[in-house]
Motif scaffolding. Structure first.
Motif, PDB file in Angstrom:
ATOM      1  N   ARG A  36       0.826  -1.207   0.000  1.00 25.73           N
ATOM      2  CA  ARG A  36       0.000   0.000   0.000  1.00 25.73           C
ATOM      3  C   ARG A  36       0.862   1.260   0.000  1.00 25.73           C
ATOM      4  O   ARG A  36       0.507   2.246  -0.654  1.00 25.73           O
ATOM      5  CB  ARG A  36      -0.925  -0.005   1.228  1.00 25.73           C
ATOM      6  CG  ARG A  36      -2.117  -0.978   1.070  1.00 25.73           C
ATOM      7  CD  ARG A  36      -3.178  -0.694   2.113  1.00 25.73           C
ATOM      8  NE  ARG A  36      -2.715  -0.978   3.479  1.00 25.73           N
ATOM      9  CZ  ARG A  36      -2.794  -2.165   4.077  1.00 25.73           C
ATOM     10  NH1 ARG A  36      -3.331  -3.182   3.414  1.00 25.73           N
ATOM     11  NH2 ARG A  36      -2.349  -2.324   5.299  1.00 25.73           N
ATOM     12  N   ARG A  37       2.018   1.275   0.649  1.00 20.96           N
ATOM     13  CA  ARG A  37       2.822   2.480   0.695  1.00 20.96           C
ATOM     14  C   ARG A  37       3.379   2.871  -0.702  1.00 20.96           C
ATOM     15  O   ARG A  37       3.318   4.037  -1.099  1.00 20.96           O
ATOM     16  CB  ARG A  37       3.976   2.302   1.684  1.00 20.96           C
ATOM     17  CG  ARG A  37       3.534   2.230   3.143  1.00 20.96           C
ATOM     18  CD  ARG A  37       2.933   3.543   3.588  1.00 20.96           C
ATOM     19  NE  ARG A  37       2.525   3.470   5.005  1.00 20.96           N
ATOM     20  CZ  ARG A  37       1.962   4.453   5.655  1.00 20.96           C
ATOM     21  NH1 ARG A  37       1.684   5.565   5.010  1.00 20.96           N
ATOM     22  NH2 ARG A  37       1.639   4.323   6.933  1.00 20.96           N
ATOM     23  N   GLU A  86       0.657   4.345  -2.762  1.00 17.84           N
ATOM     24  CA  GLU A  86       0.318   5.686  -2.283  1.00 17.84           C
ATOM     25  C   GLU A  86       1.360   6.688  -2.736  1.00 17.84           C
ATOM     26  O   GLU A  86       1.031   7.816  -3.144  1.00 17.84           O
ATOM     27  CB  GLU A  86       0.248   5.659  -0.749  1.00 17.84           C
ATOM     28  CG  GLU A  86      -0.194   6.978  -0.146  1.00 17.84           C
ATOM     29  CD  GLU A  86      -1.632   7.302  -0.469  1.00 17.84           C
ATOM     30  OE1 GLU A  86      -2.012   8.494  -0.440  1.00 17.84           O
ATOM     31  OE2 GLU A  86      -2.419   6.367  -0.762  1.00 17.84           O
TER      32      GLU A  86
END
Length: 456
Positions: free
Chosen positions: A392-393, A396
């Motif tokens: 997810r990082r 993002e």
């Protein structure tokens, strides 16, 4: 004179009596007085003479009232003399009926109507003179009562009625002083009352007359002597019942003042319960009878107190015996079975040890389960964090990079735009700023070009 002839005894006895009577009537030789007369004859003549006196009315103070079965006797007195009076009981009841039932009392001033009378007596009874009363009227308070009341008020005004009542009295005195007549009934009553109390202390007797005008100073002296001994803790003044005239010595002012100033409490027991003298008002306590005075002097029933003390001592001894026996049995049991006592203590300690161990295991197991649950929770949180960092990082960051690229000025220049700046690098946004700057730099996507403003 003696006669032994048979059949002539009665006649000879009569003759002998007459001869003796004639010999007895022979008078005193050389005396000119008439007689001698027989006592009965003279007594009858005296009675007739006294009854022949005129019937009159007398006024005086009524004292020494003594009812009997047939007559009521009293004395009528004033400052100059006294006369005995008697009234038949039926006449006395009629007098009471006329006065509304209020009986004349001693010390009252009364008026009586009647005449002289004389009882001649006989061989077995004594003669007596009296004023035979037929009627009586109460005239008011007598001088005697008025004088007593004046003395009472005077003593009260001087504060002499209270000092005796403020003196402390011992509950169980060791020594009691008694002022009474030596041969009076009051002495026996006091001894009987003290005996009933079970008192075994010391009695100091102060014998004094208790009925005449000279009695008051002697009573006061006896009380003073008793108080001077120092050992006497309470004093009793006792006398039996009597008329107001008989109790008059206990109303003397000197005696009352002496009693009021004594440091020893005085208990007065004078007369009957209806009699009231000044000594009763001055004394610490007034009692109705000598027996009552003895009981008041010894405020504790010694016999009952001894019995109660013996009972309590017996109960205490019994409780002590039971306590000693109980303690002995306990000590015997402990001395005979120390191993059992130690075994009980060991079993109790083992039980506590098992409980501690079981409790510790339960606590360790509980803490282990709690720790495992906490470790699982932390592990899950770490996995989630690592997964965020790996997947997810970056996504993002890519979204942020795209958003940042959309706002990059270089991309705008690549679409055909140019950035106008002064030589100092300040952006030029208007034509007026360009005219003032004159020299400009035009920044394109691939390079920068210098320019100069020329106006026609």
């Amino acid at each position: 004179m003696t006669q032994t002839l048979s059949g002539a005894g009665p006649m000879l006895r009569v003759v002998s009596t007459r001869v003796l009577a004639a010999a007895e009537r022979t008078g005193i030789p050389g005396s000119d007085l008439p007689g001698p007369y027989g006592v009965g004859e003279y007594a009858s003549a005296l009675r007739r003479q006294l009854r022949s006196f005129a019937r009159v009315q007398l006024v005086g103070e009524l004292v020494n009232l003594r009812p009997s079965r047939a007559r009521v006797y009293f004395e009528l007195r004033d400052a100059a003399g006294a006369i005995p009076c008697a009234v038949w009981l039926t006449d006395w009841e009629a007098i009471l009926a006329r006065t509304g039932g209020a009986a004349p009392a001693e010390g009252m001033q009364v008026v009586v109507a009647g005449g002289c009378d004389f009882y001649p007596g006989s061989a077995t009874s004594s003669p007596g003179f009296s004023f035979s009363v037929a009627d009586l009227r109460v005239a008011g308070e007598g001088d005697l009562l008025a004088r007593i009341e004046r003395v009472r008020k005077q003593l009260d005004a001087e504060g002499l009625l209270a000092p005796q009542k403020l003196l402390p009295r011992a509950l169980l005195p060791r020594t009691i002083g008694v002022v009474t007549a030596e041969n009076g009934k009051a002495r026996e009553d006091i001894l009987a009352g003290l005996a009933r109390r079970g008192w075994a202390g010391r009695i100091v007797w102060g014998f004094a007359p208790v009925q005449d005008r000279h009695a008051a100073p002697l009573i006061a002296r006896a009380l003073t002597d008793l108080a001077a001994l120092g050992d006497v803790e309470v004093a009793i003044v006792a006398r039996g019942g009597g008329s107001l005239a008989d109790l008059l010595c206990f109303c003397e002012e000197g005696l009352c003042r002496t009693v009021a100033l004594l440091a020893v409490p005085v208990i007065a027991s004078v007369g009957h319960h209806t009699d009231r003298t000044l000594l009763d008002d001055v004394a610490a306590i007034s009692c109705s009878t000598p027996t009552h005075a003895a009981e008041v002097a010894v405020g504790l029933d010694c016999a009952g107190a001894r019995a109660e003390l013996l009972g309590r001592a017996s109960r205490m001894r019994e409780h002590g015996r039971r306590a000693v026996l109980s303690r002995a049995r306990t000590l015997t049991a402990l001395s005979r079975a120390p191993a059992a006592h130690i075994e009980r203590q060991r079993a109790r300690l083992h039980q506590r040890l098992r409980e501690v161990r079981a409790g510790s295991r339960r606590r360790v197991q509980s803490e282990r389960e709690i720790t495992q649950r906490r470790a699982l929770v932390l592990e899950r949180k770490v996995s989630s964090t690592v997964r965020d960092c790996r997947t997810r990082r970056p996504q993002e960051l890519q979204r942020l990079l795209l958003g940042l690229a959309g706002h990059d000025p270089q991309r705008t220049l690549e679409r055909g735009y140019a950035l106008v700046q002064s030589r100092d690098g300040e952006p030029i946004a208007t034509a007026a700023q360009a005219r003032r700057a004159r020299k400009l730099e035009l920044r394109f996507a691939d390079d920068t070009v210098s320019a100069k403003v020329r106006e026609p």
